[in-house]
Scaffold this active site. Structure first.
Site, short mmCIF file in Angstrom:
data_model
loop_
_atom_site.label_atom_id
_atom_site.label_comp_id
_atom_site.label_asym_id
_atom_site.label_seq_id
_atom_site.Cartn_x
_atom_site.Cartn_y
_atom_site.Cartn_z
N GLU A 175 0.94 -1.18 -0.14
CA GLU A 175 0.08 -0.14 0.00
C GLU A 175 0.89 1.26 0.07
O GLU A 175 0.54 2.39 0.39
CB GLU A 175 -1.30 -0.16 1.06
CG GLU A 175 -0.45 -0.47 2.30
CD GLU A 175 -1.32 -0.29 3.71
OE1 GLU A 175 -2.25 1.01 3.73
OE2 GLU A 175 -1.55 -1.27 4.38
N CYS A 222 -3.32 -3.90 4.84
CA CYS A 222 -2.40 -4.83 5.00
C CYS A 222 -2.86 -6.40 4.92
O CYS A 222 -2.32 -7.18 5.02
CB CYS A 222 -2.49 -4.70 6.67
SG CYS A 222 -1.71 -3.27 7.13
N HIS A 272 -2.09 -10.56 12.46
CA HIS A 272 -1.37 -9.22 11.54
C HIS A 272 -1.10 -8.23 12.90
O HIS A 272 -1.99 -8.04 13.77
CB HIS A 272 -2.57 -8.50 10.71
CG HIS A 272 -2.32 -7.08 10.67
ND1 HIS A 272 -1.22 -6.63 10.02
CD2 HIS A 272 -2.98 -5.98 10.68
CE1 HIS A 272 -1.26 -5.28 9.75
NE2 HIS A 272 -2.19 -4.70 10.34
P1 HMG Z 1 -3.76 6.35 21.41
O1 HMG Z 1 -4.89 7.35 21.44
O2 HMG Z 1 -2.12 6.98 21.35
O3 HMG Z 1 -3.55 5.48 22.63
O4 HMG Z 1 -3.91 5.44 20.23
P2 HMG Z 1 -4.75 5.12 23.63
O5 HMG Z 1 -5.01 6.07 24.67
O6 HMG Z 1 -5.87 4.13 23.17
O7 HMG Z 1 -3.86 4.07 24.80
C1 HMG Z 1 -3.35 2.94 23.69
C2 HMG Z 1 -3.02 1.90 25.18
O8 HMG Z 1 -2.00 2.47 26.01
C3 HMG Z 1 -4.21 1.83 25.92
O9 HMG Z 1 -4.47 0.48 26.22
C4 HMG Z 1 -4.07 2.55 27.17
O10 HMG Z 1 -4.57 2.21 28.35
C5 HMG Z 1 -2.49 2.23 27.31
P3 HMG Z 1 -5.62 -0.27 25.84
O11 HMG Z 1 -6.90 0.30 26.66
O12 HMG Z 1 -5.65 -0.11 24.39
O13 HMG Z 1 -5.29 -1.79 26.40
N1 HMG Z 1 -1.73 3.12 28.14
C6 HMG Z 1 -0.70 2.88 29.14
N2 HMG Z 1 -0.30 1.76 29.45
C7 HMG Z 1 0.70 1.50 30.55
N3 HMG Z 1 1.24 2.63 30.84
C8 HMG Z 1 0.73 4.04 30.61
C9 HMG Z 1 -0.24 4.14 29.60
N4 HMG Z 1 -0.92 5.25 29.02
C10 HMG Z 1 -1.96 4.59 28.27
N5 HMG Z 1 1.11 5.27 31.05
C11 HMG Z 1 -3.76 3.92 18.36
C12 HMG Z 1 -3.48 4.40 20.02
C13 HMG Z 1 -3.19 2.56 18.22
C14 HMG Z 1 -5.16 3.95 18.26
C15 HMG Z 1 -2.97 4.79 17.52
O14 HMG Z 1 -1.51 4.75 17.71
C16 HMG Z 1 -3.11 4.71 16.13
O15 HMG Z 1 -4.16 5.35 15.47
N6 HMG Z 1 -2.43 3.88 15.09
C17 HMG Z 1 -2.64 3.53 13.84
C18 HMG Z 1 -4.01 2.65 13.64
C19 HMG Z 1 -3.88 1.44 14.06
O16 HMG Z 1 -2.71 0.75 14.15
N7 HMG Z 1 -4.77 0.36 14.40
C20 HMG Z 1 -4.97 -0.76 14.62
C21 HMG Z 1 -6.00 -1.79 13.94
S1 HMG Z 1 -6.32 -1.19 12.23
C22 HMG Z 1 -4.95 -2.34 11.28
O17 HMG Z 1 -4.33 -3.35 12.08
C23 HMG Z 1 -4.80 -1.83 10.09
C24 HMG Z 1 -3.34 -1.41 9.85
O18 HMG Z 1 -2.43 -2.14 9.95
C25 HMG Z 1 -3.59 -0.55 8.23
C26 HMG Z 1 -3.68 -1.24 7.20
O19 HMG Z 1 -4.47 -2.42 7.17
O20 HMG Z 1 -3.31 -0.94 6.16
C27 HMG Z 1 -3.35 -0.07 10.69
#
Ligand code: HMG
Length: 387
Positions: A79, A111, A233
């Site tokens: 991609e 992906c 994945h």
């Molecule tokens: P965010 O808003 O930075 O993070 O987004 P958050 O606030 O949701 O926190 C993440 C986790 O960290 C949470 O845990 C928090 O509690 C924890 P969870 O509730 O999820 O278990 N946390 C802590 N833990 C320990 N100590 C601390 C602490 N603070 C918070 N101090 C997000 C995170 C992944 C959404 C963002 O980085 C993002 O948008 N990433 C890109 C999208 C993505 O990877 N999505 C995954 C599914 S889609 C997919 O797999 C397809 C993809 O590969 C693309 C394709 O297909 O081409 C992405």
């Protein structure tokens, strides 16, 4: 007829950042990245390395002269394409010196793409048993500096050679696919970075996994105990675990611990690399095979493929007798250990240096395959000198 993965290898660029450094620079608690997201390091690439150089370097060590004569199809899943018309597979066909009477093309569905390539390759080999098909997953996952997705970036490629009587994983004819038109992550033409709805992407990933798993169980009359391990994945390593936990709640403690231990082995490499997009599931498979001492020949491995947008698929394969002889564990450890750590300032500089395809330029890079120049909007590549 047994058809599956005969050879497999990966390549990541020789630079990385430590997630503690990134967290401190972004004024975030490092535990959020290490525990909450589940990432320790992240691969970074200079502009002299692109999806072609990752792919060629991933193929370099696994293709024999005999393979190159027998490959009659090259499928590149990406991609991060470098041209809207010409397929990267055509360039790789020349760089890798594959015999001329081959079909070469590129496919896309976020992906999920490489899984589509594998299923296409499998059907082709069943019709043409003497054929070998090269399936390559190659990508650069970029969300932008200071973006929400920044800690989930990465770069690299996985190359897989499919054939009959494979040496590593024999694939079953049991795939369950699911398509849903959802805007969780997408990249409109001309945009450098994807648009992403993080919470929706997490939620869609989990519900897609649960749906294909339940449908698989129904169609195959299968249960978790039939599997030695599940590979996912891995956009970031916490993601697969969240999906896994959604199906583990009714399992015994022993069963939960068995499956979660295998999951931990499958994310060893991704924790140090980040998201490879199309290659992430297959990097997870390599990590599982190279880091688990609990898998035996004949073991059944379940694979969950997910591409935003969204297409998901669950399928399985069995480990072939002697598969360990076809892994490159020591080489991979060296590949990861020998990378250069960048400061956050150096990462930001490298990240911001975009390749300008409209300006002629020359490059020097230490990799076997790397960009040597851009002339008249055409990329030229440096190749390793003949052995
Ligand atoms: P965010 O808003 O930075 O993070 O987004 P958050 O606030 O949701 O926190 C993440 C986790 O960290 C949470 O845990 C928090 O509690 C924890 P969870 O509730 O999820 O278990 N946390 C802590 N833990 C320990 N100590 C601390 C602490 N603070 C918070 N101090 C997000 C995170 C992944 C959404 C963002 O980085 C993002 O948008 N990433 C890109 C999208 C993505 O990877 N999505 C995954 C599914 S889609 C997919 O797999 C397809 C993809 O590969 C693309 C394709 O297909 O081409 C992405």
């Amino acid at each position: 007829m047994n058809v599956g993965i005969d050879k497999i290898d990966f390549f990541v660029p020789p630079y990385f950042i430590d997630m503690t450094d990134l967290a401190l620079a972004r004024q975030v608690d490092p535990n959020k990245f290490h525990i909450g997201i589940g990432q320790d390091q992240m691969a970074v690439n200079p502009k002299s390395q692109d999806i072609i150089t990752f792919a060629a370097n991933a193929c370099h060590s696994i293709l024999s002269e005999e393979d190159k004569q027998k490959i009659d199809m090259i499928i590149v899943a990406t991609e991060s394409g470098i041209d809207a018309s010409k397929a990267s597979a055509v360039i790789l066909h020349r760089l890798l010196k594959i015999q001329p009477f081959a079909r070469a093309f590129e496919i896309k569905e976020a992906c999920y793409g490489a899984t589509a390539g594998i299923q296409f390759a499998k059907a082709h080999i069943k019709e043409h048993p003497s054929s070998k098909v090269l399936v390559i997953a190659t990508d650069i996952a970029k969300y932008g500096l200071y973006s929400g997705g920044e800690p989930t970036q990465g770069a690299g490629a996985v190359a897989m050679l499919l054939s009959k009587d494979p040496h590593i994983l024999s694939l079953a004819e049991d795939q369950v696919s699911l398509t849903q038109d959802i805007y969780d992550f997408w990249r409109p033409m001309g945009h450098d970075y994807p648009s992403v709805d993080g919470p929706l992407s997490n939620e869609t990933y989990i519900q897609s996994f649960v749906k294909v798993w339940q449908e698989y169980q129904k169609r195959q009359k299968a249960s978790l105990t039939d599997f030695s391990a599940l590979a996912f994945h891995i956009p970031y390593t916490k993601m697969g675990k969240k999906a896994l936990l959604a199906i583990l709640e009714n399992e015994t403690e022993e069963e939960q611990s068995r499956i979660l231990s295998r999951y931990k082995e499958s994310i060893t490499y991704s924790r140090r690399v980040g998201n490879l997009y199309t290659g992430s599931l297959y990097l997870g498979l390599i990590s599982l095979l190279e880091n688990s001492s609990q898998l035996s020949e004949g073991a059944k491995i379940g694979l969950f493929s997910y591409g935003s947008g969204a297409v998901a698929e669950f399928f399985s394969g069995r480990l072939v007798k002697g598969y360990k002889d076809y892994l490159h564990t020591t080489f991979h450890k060296r590949l990861l250990d020998d990378r250069k750590q960048l400061s956050i300032e150096a990462y930001e500089e490298m990240f911001s240096e975009q390749l300008d395809i409209d300006t002629d330029n020359t490059f020097s890079d230490v990799l076997s395959y790397s960009l040597s120049s851009v002339k008249n909007t055409i990329r030229h590549y440096k190749e390793p000198s003949p052995k």
